[in-house]
Design a protein around this motif. Structure first.
Motif, mmCIF file in Angstrom:
data_model
loop_
_atom_site.group_PDB
_atom_site.id
_atom_site.type_symbol
_atom_site.label_atom_id
_atom_site.label_comp_id
_atom_site.label_asym_id
_atom_site.label_seq_id
_atom_site.Cartn_x
_atom_site.Cartn_y
_atom_site.Cartn_z
ATOM 1 N N UNK A 53 -34.909 -1.688 39.303
ATOM 2 C CA UNK A 53 -35.940 -1.106 39.849
ATOM 3 C C UNK A 53 -37.048 -2.317 39.954
ATOM 4 N N UNK A 54 -37.953 -2.078 40.874
ATOM 5 C CA UNK A 54 -38.861 -3.272 40.983
ATOM 6 C C UNK A 54 -40.254 -2.512 40.079
ATOM 7 N N UNK A 55 -41.225 -3.352 40.051
ATOM 8 C CA UNK A 55 -42.512 -3.067 39.066
ATOM 9 C C UNK A 55 -43.205 -1.699 39.596
ATOM 10 N N UNK A 56 -43.278 -1.558 41.085
ATOM 11 C CA UNK A 56 -43.746 -0.420 41.948
ATOM 12 C C UNK A 56 -43.293 0.780 41.380
ATOM 13 N N UNK A 57 -41.672 0.816 41.394
ATOM 14 C CA UNK A 57 -40.983 1.814 40.945
ATOM 15 C C UNK A 57 -41.263 2.356 39.549
ATOM 16 N N UNK A 58 -41.238 1.155 38.604
ATOM 17 C CA UNK A 58 -41.463 1.498 37.208
ATOM 18 C C UNK A 58 -42.874 2.226 36.933
ATOM 19 N N UNK A 59 -43.767 1.719 37.780
ATOM 20 C CA UNK A 59 -45.224 2.374 37.664
ATOM 21 C C UNK A 59 -45.287 3.780 38.099
ATOM 22 N N UNK A 60 -44.370 3.962 39.037
ATOM 23 C CA UNK A 60 -44.435 5.397 39.735
ATOM 24 C C UNK A 60 -43.702 6.327 38.568
ATOM 25 N N UNK A 61 -43.058 5.951 37.667
ATOM 26 C CA UNK A 61 -42.239 6.735 36.498
ATOM 27 C C UNK A 61 -43.095 6.870 35.256
ATOM 28 N N UNK A 62 -44.549 7.048 35.601
ATOM 29 C CA UNK A 62 -45.501 7.271 34.354
ATOM 30 C C UNK A 62 -45.341 8.789 34.156
ATOM 31 N N UNK A 63 -44.601 9.503 35.018
ATOM 32 C CA UNK A 63 -44.867 11.104 34.761
ATOM 33 C C UNK A 63 -43.345 11.579 34.943
ATOM 34 N N UNK A 64 -43.197 12.666 34.591
ATOM 35 C CA UNK A 64 -41.763 13.339 34.885
ATOM 36 C C UNK A 64 -41.344 13.537 36.226
ATOM 37 N N UNK A 65 -42.448 14.043 37.031
ATOM 38 C CA UNK A 65 -42.026 14.245 38.356
ATOM 39 C C UNK A 65 -41.830 12.462 39.146
ATOM 40 N N UNK A 66 -42.621 11.819 38.718
ATOM 41 C CA UNK A 66 -42.710 10.494 39.203
ATOM 42 C C UNK A 66 -41.062 9.834 39.002
ATOM 43 N N UNK A 67 -40.778 10.256 37.582
ATOM 44 C CA UNK A 67 -39.468 9.601 37.259
ATOM 45 C C UNK A 67 -38.377 10.296 38.189
ATOM 46 N N UNK A 68 -38.388 11.438 38.226
ATOM 47 C CA UNK A 68 -37.422 12.316 39.087
ATOM 48 C C UNK A 68 -37.137 11.629 40.418
ATOM 49 N N UNK A 69 -38.355 11.487 41.050
ATOM 50 C CA UNK A 69 -38.661 10.981 42.537
ATOM 51 C C UNK A 69 -37.880 9.471 42.388
ATOM 52 N N UNK A 70 -38.375 8.938 41.649
ATOM 53 C CA UNK A 70 -37.833 7.367 41.569
ATOM 54 C C UNK A 70 -36.359 7.184 41.189
ATOM 55 N N UNK A 71 -35.782 8.050 40.313
ATOM 56 C CA UNK A 71 -34.396 7.962 40.043
ATOM 57 C C UNK A 71 -33.530 8.677 41.215
ATOM 58 N N UNK A 72 -34.058 9.638 41.959
ATOM 59 C CA UNK A 72 -33.232 10.080 43.095
ATOM 60 C C UNK A 72 -33.175 9.060 44.229
ATOM 61 N N UNK A 73 -34.154 8.398 44.446
ATOM 62 C CA UNK A 73 -34.264 7.285 45.532
ATOM 63 C C UNK A 73 -33.333 6.126 44.904
ATOM 64 N N UNK A 74 -33.279 5.997 43.557
ATOM 65 C CA UNK A 74 -32.639 4.606 43.062
ATOM 66 C C UNK A 74 -31.032 4.905 43.052
ATOM 67 N N UNK A 75 -30.565 6.107 42.825
ATOM 68 C CA UNK A 75 -29.363 6.632 42.713
ATOM 69 C C UNK A 75 -28.707 6.672 44.104
ATOM 70 N N UNK A 76 -29.511 7.167 44.666
ATOM 71 C CA UNK A 76 -28.961 7.208 46.378
ATOM 72 C C UNK A 76 -28.656 5.904 46.929
#
Length: 81
Positions: A53-76
């Motif tokens: 992940x890049x810094x922007x993606x980590x920053x978006x993971x400050x909430x559970x919903x943000x983490x879910x969104x980033x993880x879905x994108x990253x795993x895809x």
């Protein structure tokens, strides 16, 4: 080629709850740095992927919903056999 796994919000909450052996009801919406590190480890183990992940993606993971969104994108984005 196998189907890419979906990351569900309930799964993310359960993984965060497993840090400190808490119930899912005790997990708040905010994700701190310790929880994030634990979550990344749990996701990589559960889904058998290595996530970059890049810094922007980590920053978006400050909430559970943000983490879910980033993880879905990253795993895809991770190639699966």
């Amino acid at each position: 080629m196998r189907e890419k796994p979906a990351v569900a919000r309930d799964d993310v909450v359960a993984m965060i709850a497993s840090l400190g052996d808490r119930s899912v009801d005790e997990v708040g919406d905010r994700v701190d740095s310790m929880q994030l590190a634990w979550l990344m480890h749990q996701v990589e183990q559960r889904y058998g992927v290595e996530i970059e992940l890049n810094d922007g993606q980590y920053a978006r993971m400050s909430t559970v919903d943000g983490a879910v969104e980033v993880l879905r994108e990253a795993i895809t984005a991770v190639p699966h056999e």
